[in-house]
Write an enzyme that holds these catalytic residues in place. Sequence first.
Site, PDB file in Angstrom:
ATOM      1  N   ASP A 221       0.844  -1.184   0.000  1.00  0.00           N
ATOM      2  CA  ASP A 221       0.000   0.000   0.000  1.00  0.00           C
ATOM      3  C   ASP A 221       0.885   1.241   0.000  1.00  0.00           C
ATOM      4  O   ASP A 221       1.996   1.227   0.533  1.00  0.00           O
ATOM      5  CB  ASP A 221      -0.889   0.016   1.244  1.00  0.00           C
ATOM      6  CG  ASP A 221      -1.772  -1.213   1.337  1.00  0.00           C
ATOM      7  OD1 ASP A 221      -2.529  -1.461   0.382  1.00  0.00           O
ATOM      8  OD2 ASP A 221      -1.686  -1.931   2.346  1.00  0.00           O
ATOM      9  N   ASP A 260      -1.686  -2.533  -4.747  1.00  0.00           N
ATOM     10  CA  ASP A 260      -2.603  -2.855  -3.658  1.00  0.00           C
ATOM     11  C   ASP A 260      -3.386  -1.571  -3.355  1.00  0.00           C
ATOM     12  O   ASP A 260      -3.919  -0.947  -4.255  1.00  0.00           O
ATOM     13  CB  ASP A 260      -1.838  -3.395  -2.455  1.00  0.00           C
ATOM     14  CG  ASP A 260      -2.733  -4.179  -1.493  1.00  0.00           C
ATOM     15  OD1 ASP A 260      -3.949  -4.275  -1.760  1.00  0.00           O
ATOM     16  OD2 ASP A 260      -2.236  -4.683  -0.487  1.00  0.00           O
ATOM     17  N   ASP A 264      -4.399   2.246   3.716  1.00  0.00           N
ATOM     18  CA  ASP A 264      -5.043   1.258   4.589  1.00  0.00           C
ATOM     19  C   ASP A 264      -4.934   1.736   6.029  1.00  0.00           C
ATOM     20  O   ASP A 264      -3.854   2.154   6.476  1.00  0.00           O
ATOM     21  CB  ASP A 264      -4.387  -0.119   4.456  1.00  0.00           C
ATOM     22  CG  ASP A 264      -4.929  -0.911   3.278  1.00  0.00           C
ATOM     23  OD1 ASP A 264      -5.619  -0.315   2.432  1.00  0.00           O
ATOM     24  OD2 ASP A 264      -4.634  -2.116   3.202  1.00  0.00           O
ATOM     25  N   ARG A 319     -13.786   1.312  -2.964  1.00  0.00           N
ATOM     26  CA  ARG A 319     -13.197   1.505  -1.630  1.00  0.00           C
ATOM     27  C   ARG A 319     -12.796   2.957  -1.391  1.00  0.00           C
ATOM     28  O   ARG A 319     -11.613   3.271  -1.253  1.00  0.00           O
ATOM     29  CB  ARG A 319     -11.989   0.591  -1.421  1.00  0.00           C
ATOM     30  CG  ARG A 319     -12.310  -0.881  -1.513  1.00  0.00           C
ATOM     31  CD  ARG A 319     -11.109  -1.729  -1.132  1.00  0.00           C
ATOM     32  NE  ARG A 319     -11.380  -3.149  -1.290  1.00  0.00           N
ATOM     33  CZ  ARG A 319     -10.518  -4.121  -1.046  1.00  0.00           C
ATOM     34  NH1 ARG A 319      -9.297  -3.820  -0.627  1.00  0.00           N
ATOM     35  NH2 ARG A 319     -10.844  -5.390  -1.212  1.00  0.00           N
TER      36      ARG A 319
END
Length: 441
Positions: A221, A260, A264, A319
């Site tokens: 990430d 990715d 996060d 997302r």
Amino acid sequence: MNRPEWHGHATRVLSVVGCTALVLGLTGTAAQTHPSPSRDLGRQTLGANDGWAAHGTGTTGGAAADAEHVYTVSDWAGFKAALADGGDAPKIIKVKGTIDAVSEGCEAFAAPGYDFDAYLEKYAPETWGLEQDLSAEPDDSPEGLRRASAARQDAAIKANIPANTTIVGLGRDAGIKGASLQIKGVDNVIIRNLTLESPIDCFPQWDPTDGDKGNWNSEYDTAVVHGSTHVWLDHNTFTDGEHPDSEAPTYFGMLYQQHDGELDIVRGADYVTASWNVFTEHDKTILIGNSDSESTAVGDRGRLKVTFHHNLFKNLVERAPRVRFGQVDVYNNHFVADDTYAYSFGIGKESQLVAEHNAFTLPEGISPAKILKRWNDSPLTAANNLVNGRRTDLIAVHNAEIPEETLRSGAGWTPALRAQVHPVRAVPALVKSGAGAGRIR
């Protein structure tokens, strides 16, 4: 006053910069409309009531750093050396220009003997099949050599951010590309005014058992907030940059996925504010809470409190964010979709999302019902949102068009930490002019 600057491979040199006292700016994102007297962004802290990161002790990053812990860096080695110097003592790291964590290319990480063509030949579905994964492959196999190569990249591109740190870009063109910023198990971190180009996984793994056709899975990430508290991400641009998914090849009939997430927030992280950022050109963008499992839930319940305000979410697939467990406040953001759009808000296990005063710009043919995606039966609050300039009840339109995924209204809490809520019709213009790296006023 002597201030250390770090150049090249983190060799410390001293430069005299004068002795005029600095006036510390403590205005946080209020600087968008009321600039701090100090233009030293490294000394600015998050303003009172500015999202969840203002809770309790607030977020000051490295604002209290002494002269010995202020660094100017211009390459990856210097950046990592500055992070490691001084432990958790307050520090300010100023990024000059664009730092490239993968300046020598993916080939620099390849283990001796690794050959991608050999990997493709060995694990092609027509010969390997789709029933057995690659976990038992020995170290000298193509998969084993891929694992060794991936481990070398992992060690090279991850940067651990210590507590009490501010990382700030100098000017309009500062950035970091190809890196994964790890904000892990620490408190009090600020990252501002940087263009952060998503790292590419140089060695994605083929998993024949993922789905009915197999899939490529990637790591890294752009930024990870893992078990950390009081984190402020402000005026950054998160982008795939030179490596958009649209230009990725396919192997075995599946997209060779090398990205990715962009951000996060996981494993019990808490008190995070993301303000005036741009998130663009990405698929799986922001994940809050990484698992439904009860073992993970023990650390996530009662945590994962995050605020997103005045961000631009542009040309994303999904997302933005996907939420499990957390009390997440999303207000005064602008969401601009293209034809790849899947959804914005993922409603996950025990999530308590409040989405208010946001503007959505959807292309013709994409229904507002897609804005919400139900993964679990978790009530949310969604009020006073505009879609293509029209006030829209996001829950009602979702339930009318997707009755098999009915959502319930009422997140069960009311956000109190909002520094300034703008009229929703003003949001697109405000965000366009103010969000992203190089836009701090």
